[in-house]
Design a protein around this motif. Structure first.
Motif, PDB file in Angstrom:
ATOM      1  N   ILE A 151      42.460  51.774  39.134  1.00 58.69           N
ATOM      2  CA  ILE A 151      42.158  50.768  40.157  1.00 58.69           C
ATOM      3  C   ILE A 151      40.816  51.114  40.797  1.00 58.69           C
ATOM      4  O   ILE A 151      40.582  52.266  41.171  1.00 58.69           O
ATOM      5  CB  ILE A 151      43.267  50.749  41.246  1.00 58.69           C
ATOM      6  CG1 ILE A 151      44.657  50.511  40.611  1.00 58.69           C
ATOM      7  CG2 ILE A 151      42.950  49.698  42.319  1.00 58.69           C
ATOM      8  CD1 ILE A 151      44.843  49.184  39.916  1.00 58.69           C
ATOM      9  N   LEU A 152      39.957  50.142  40.909  1.00 57.91           N
ATOM     10  CA  LEU A 152      38.667  50.339  41.582  1.00 57.91           C
ATOM     11  C   LEU A 152      38.804  49.901  43.043  1.00 57.91           C
ATOM     12  O   LEU A 152      39.464  48.891  43.327  1.00 57.91           O
ATOM     13  CB  LEU A 152      37.577  49.535  40.883  1.00 57.91           C
ATOM     14  CG  LEU A 152      37.474  49.742  39.360  1.00 57.91           C
ATOM     15  CD1 LEU A 152      36.293  48.954  38.804  1.00 57.91           C
ATOM     16  CD2 LEU A 152      37.336  51.210  39.010  1.00 57.91           C
ATOM     17  N   ASP A 189      31.939  46.629  40.497  1.00 54.87           N
ATOM     18  CA  ASP A 189      33.402  46.729  40.398  1.00 54.87           C
ATOM     19  C   ASP A 189      33.982  45.469  39.762  1.00 54.87           C
ATOM     20  O   ASP A 189      34.828  45.541  38.865  1.00 54.87           O
ATOM     21  CB  ASP A 189      34.035  46.859  41.796  1.00 54.87           C
ATOM     22  CG  ASP A 189      33.770  48.189  42.483  1.00 54.87           C
ATOM     23  OD1 ASP A 189      33.981  49.234  41.860  1.00 54.87           O
ATOM     24  OD2 ASP A 189      33.356  48.167  43.660  1.00 54.87           O
ATOM     25  N   ILE A 190      33.541  44.311  40.241  1.00 54.09           N
ATOM     26  CA  ILE A 190      34.105  43.050  39.755  1.00 54.09           C
ATOM     27  C   ILE A 190      33.785  42.874  38.266  1.00 54.09           C
ATOM     28  O   ILE A 190      34.641  42.483  37.461  1.00 54.09           O
ATOM     29  CB  ILE A 190      33.570  41.864  40.595  1.00 54.09           C
ATOM     30  CG1 ILE A 190      33.990  42.028  42.054  1.00 54.09           C
ATOM     31  CG2 ILE A 190      34.083  40.533  40.041  1.00 54.09           C
ATOM     32  CD1 ILE A 190      33.270  41.109  43.038  1.00 54.09           C
ATOM     33  N   THR A 199      41.661  47.676  36.017  1.00 57.69           N
ATOM     34  CA  THR A 199      42.622  46.559  35.940  1.00 57.69           C
ATOM     35  C   THR A 199      42.593  45.716  37.208  1.00 57.69           C
ATOM     36  O   THR A 199      42.854  44.517  37.161  1.00 57.69           O
ATOM     37  CB  THR A 199      44.037  47.117  35.682  1.00 57.69           C
ATOM     38  OG1 THR A 199      43.956  48.001  34.566  1.00 57.69           O
ATOM     39  CG2 THR A 199      45.015  46.023  35.352  1.00 57.69           C
ATOM     40  N   ALA A 200      42.284  46.359  38.339  1.00 61.17           N
ATOM     41  CA  ALA A 200      42.141  45.607  39.595  1.00 61.17           C
ATOM     42  C   ALA A 200      41.099  46.296  40.459  1.00 61.17           C
ATOM     43  O   ALA A 200      40.865  47.499  40.330  1.00 61.17           O
ATOM     44  CB  ALA A 200      43.471  45.521  40.341  1.00 61.17           C
ATOM     45  N   PHE A 201      40.492  45.497  41.339  1.00 62.01           N
ATOM     46  CA  PHE A 201      39.512  46.002  42.300  1.00 62.01           C
ATOM     47  C   PHE A 201      39.900  45.500  43.681  1.00 62.01           C
ATOM     48  O   PHE A 201      40.161  44.308  43.856  1.00 62.01           O
ATOM     49  CB  PHE A 201      38.099  45.527  41.939  1.00 62.01           C
ATOM     50  CG  PHE A 201      37.142  45.583  43.110  1.00 62.01           C
ATOM     51  CD1 PHE A 201      36.911  46.770  43.777  1.00 62.01           C
ATOM     52  CD2 PHE A 201      36.495  44.435  43.558  1.00 62.01           C
ATOM     53  CE1 PHE A 201      36.060  46.824  44.882  1.00 62.01           C
ATOM     54  CE2 PHE A 201      35.642  44.468  44.649  1.00 62.01           C
ATOM     55  CZ  PHE A 201      35.429  45.671  45.316  1.00 62.01           C
ATOM     56  N   MET A 202      39.921  46.392  44.658  1.00 56.82           N
ATOM     57  CA  MET A 202      40.332  46.011  46.018  1.00 56.82           C
ATOM     58  C   MET A 202      39.310  46.454  47.057  1.00 56.82           C
ATOM     59  O   MET A 202      38.738  47.536  46.965  1.00 56.82           O
ATOM     60  CB  MET A 202      41.695  46.642  46.353  1.00 56.82           C
ATOM     61  CG  MET A 202      41.711  48.156  46.171  1.00 56.82           C
ATOM     62  SD  MET A 202      43.327  48.906  46.484  1.00 56.82           S
ATOM     63  CE  MET A 202      43.216  49.156  48.272  1.00 56.82           C
ATOM     64  N   ASP A 210      28.358  39.968  47.900  1.00 58.49           N
ATOM     65  CA  ASP A 210      28.914  41.035  47.057  1.00 58.49           C
ATOM     66  C   ASP A 210      29.712  40.449  45.887  1.00 58.49           C
ATOM     67  O   ASP A 210      29.805  41.067  44.833  1.00 58.49           O
ATOM     68  CB  ASP A 210      29.865  41.929  47.867  1.00 58.49           C
ATOM     69  CG  ASP A 210      29.167  42.678  48.997  1.00 58.49           C
ATOM     70  OD1 ASP A 210      28.069  43.199  48.759  1.00 58.49           O
ATOM     71  OD2 ASP A 210      29.727  42.745  50.108  1.00 58.49           O
ATOM     72  N   TYR A 211      30.359  39.275  46.104  1.00 54.91           N
ATOM     73  CA  TYR A 211      31.262  38.781  45.057  1.00 54.91           C
ATOM     74  C   TYR A 211      30.862  37.456  44.409  1.00 54.91           C
ATOM     75  O   TYR A 211      31.449  37.062  43.396  1.00 54.91           O
ATOM     76  CB  TYR A 211      32.710  38.692  45.562  1.00 54.91           C
ATOM     77  CG  TYR A 211      32.972  37.766  46.737  1.00 54.91           C
ATOM     78  CD1 TYR A 211      33.120  38.261  48.028  1.00 54.91           C
ATOM     79  CD2 TYR A 211      33.105  36.385  46.551  1.00 54.91           C
ATOM     80  CE1 TYR A 211      33.386  37.415  49.100  1.00 54.91           C
ATOM     81  CE2 TYR A 211      33.370  35.537  47.615  1.00 54.91           C
ATOM     82  CZ  TYR A 211      33.506  36.062  48.889  1.00 54.91           C
ATOM     83  OH  TYR A 211      33.769  35.212  49.941  1.00 54.91           O
ATOM     84  N   ALA A 212      29.839  36.764  44.955  1.00 54.45           N
ATOM     85  CA  ALA A 212      29.536  35.406  44.453  1.00 54.45           C
ATOM     86  C   ALA A 212      29.223  35.391  42.951  1.00 54.45           C
ATOM     87  O   ALA A 212      29.799  34.601  42.198  1.00 54.45           O
ATOM     88  CB  ALA A 212      28.370  34.822  45.241  1.00 54.45           C
ATOM     89  N   ALA A 213      28.333  36.258  42.508  1.00 54.49           N
ATOM     90  CA  ALA A 213      27.967  36.271  41.081  1.00 54.49           C
ATOM     91  C   ALA A 213      29.144  36.749  40.241  1.00 54.49           C
ATOM     92  O   ALA A 213      29.447  36.198  39.171  1.00 54.49           O
ATOM     93  CB  ALA A 213      26.755  37.179  40.869  1.00 54.49           C
ATOM     94  N   GLY A 214      29.838  37.772  40.752  1.00 58.16           N
ATOM     95  CA  GLY A 214      30.959  38.354  40.007  1.00 58.16           C
ATOM     96  C   GLY A 214      32.102  37.377  39.813  1.00 58.16           C
ATOM     97  O   GLY A 214      32.822  37.447  38.814  1.00 58.16           O
ATOM     98  N   GLU A 215      32.276  36.438  40.751  1.00 51.23           N
ATOM     99  CA  GLU A 215      33.419  35.521  40.679  1.00 51.23           C
ATOM    100  C   GLU A 215      33.467  34.727  39.372  1.00 51.23           C
ATOM    101  O   GLU A 215      34.509  34.634  38.738  1.00 51.23           O
ATOM    102  CB  GLU A 215      33.364  34.539  41.862  1.00 51.23           C
ATOM    103  CG  GLU A 215      33.955  35.082  43.121  1.00 51.23           C
ATOM    104  CD  GLU A 215      35.462  35.212  43.034  1.00 51.23           C
ATOM    105  OE1 GLU A 215      36.172  34.225  43.220  1.00 51.23           O
ATOM    106  OE2 GLU A 215      35.929  36.319  42.736  1.00 51.23           O
ATOM    107  N   VAL A 216      32.348  34.149  38.979  1.00 51.37           N
ATOM    108  CA  VAL A 216      32.374  33.331  37.755  1.00 51.37           C
ATOM    109  C   VAL A 216      32.509  34.236  36.528  1.00 51.37           C
ATOM    110  O   VAL A 216      33.157  33.879  35.536  1.00 51.37           O
ATOM    111  CB  VAL A 216      31.149  32.375  37.670  1.00 51.37           C
ATOM    112  CG1 VAL A 216      29.844  33.130  37.551  1.00 51.37           C
ATOM    113  CG2 VAL A 216      31.304  31.397  36.522  1.00 51.37           C
ATOM    114  N   ILE A 217      31.939  35.440  36.605  1.00 52.57           N
ATOM    115  CA  ILE A 217      32.042  36.394  35.485  1.00 52.57           C
ATOM    116  C   ILE A 217      33.511  36.794  35.311  1.00 52.57           C
ATOM    117  O   ILE A 217      34.055  36.791  34.204  1.00 52.57           O
ATOM    118  CB  ILE A 217      31.124  37.616  35.733  1.00 52.57           C
ATOM    119  CG1 ILE A 217      29.652  37.175  35.803  1.00 52.57           C
ATOM    120  CG2 ILE A 217      31.322  38.679  34.658  1.00 52.57           C
ATOM    121  CD1 ILE A 217      28.653  38.240  36.275  1.00 52.57           C
TER     122      ILE A 217
END
Ligand code: IPD
Length: 256
Positions: A151-152, A189-190, A199-202, A210-217
């Motif tokens: 887990i990350l 992480d994402i 398997t998961a990142f929290m 931090d997460y906008a680009a990673g979301e679509v990936i």
């Protein structure tokens, strides 16, 4: 230009930004808040991204970590930028930092490019077009349980540490998983969940850049994300965040 044709120019721009990061030499550091730093390189990369993206796709509004105005428009196209995600890692030369460029349409992530110039790993995706790492299609891993997972985690370093839930939540998860890792770059992480390295990142609190680009990936790689209370992310302000391969999502939520 149609947004679908933006991927190659944005990847080229991320590479150019990465060069700025790795060739900067000694960096000048400014303090933004407690444990929160910005370097002259963050600012130089920010200027490069803003200038080039405005030229390539003027329809896109700009929303960047390195600006005082963090009001996100709910309509049309918006670039969400983290010029250097993992700034503390960058300052300490940990080589786990990246350039993160996301494009939202009506508050949905439709294009994402995350580039680590140290490993030369380019993660990218467009909505409906699949997710890739350096040209190879990526997918989340098939692990079914937290028991069989790495887990990350991130630690929400800028939140109020006296009321932080982070350590308690990590401790609960630690009772059930193989082990956990704290890399210091939420965008990486994402992407690591998207390509099956975890398997998961929290995180108890990360920001839209931090997460906008990673979301679509993540989504194009077959993953899923929610807040810790299982509600959808809204891109408005700092929020708790859980990304997973879908299979362990509910089990992870039960520990958060
Ligand atoms: C930070 C990193 C860190 C996370 C923080 C982020 P920055 O981004 O992603 O891992 O724990 O919440 O703000 O400030 O280095 O761009």
């Amino acid at each position: 230009m149609e947004w679908q044709n933006l991927l190659e120019p944005v990847k080229a721009l991320a590479r150019e930004a990465g060069e700025l990061m790795t060739k900067a030499g000694e960096v000048t550091i400014h303090v933004k808040g407690e444990q929160d730093f910005v370097t002259e390189t963050d600012l130089a990369v920010n200027d490069l991204l803003v200038e080039q993206l405005t030229e390539i796709f003027p329809e896109g509004k700009i929303f960047t970590e390195e600006s005082d105005d963090h009001t996100l428009s709910k309509t049309g196209y918006t670039w969400i930028l983290d010029p250097i995600d993992g700034t503390s890692n960058y300052i300490f030369d940990l080589q786990l930092s990246c350039v993160s460029i996301g494009l939202l349409y009506q508050q949905e992530s439709i294009l994402g490019v995350v580039y680590n110039p140290y490993t030369k790993e380019m993660f990218y995706a467009t909505k409906g077009g699949g997710a890739f790492l350096n040209g190879e299609k990526i997918t989340v891993n098939p692990v079914e349980t937290v028991k069989d997972s790495i887990i990350l985690c991130e630690t929400n370093p800028y939140g109020d540490r006296t009321t932080s839930e982070t350590q308690a939540a990590i401790t609960r998860v630690f009772q059930h998983c193989i082990d956990y890792r704290v890399l210091g770059s939420a965008a990486l992480d994402i992407c690591y969940i998207a390509c099956g390295r975890g398997t998961a990142f929290m995180s108890e609190g990360i920001s839209p850049w931090d997460y906008a680009a990673g979301e679509v990936i993540l989504k194009e790689a077959g993953g899923k994300s929610t807040r810790w209370d299982n509600s959808p992310l809204t891109y408005q302000g700092m929020q708790s965040y859980l990304a997973s391969n879908i299979r362990v999502h509910d089990e992870m939520l039960s520990y958060l």
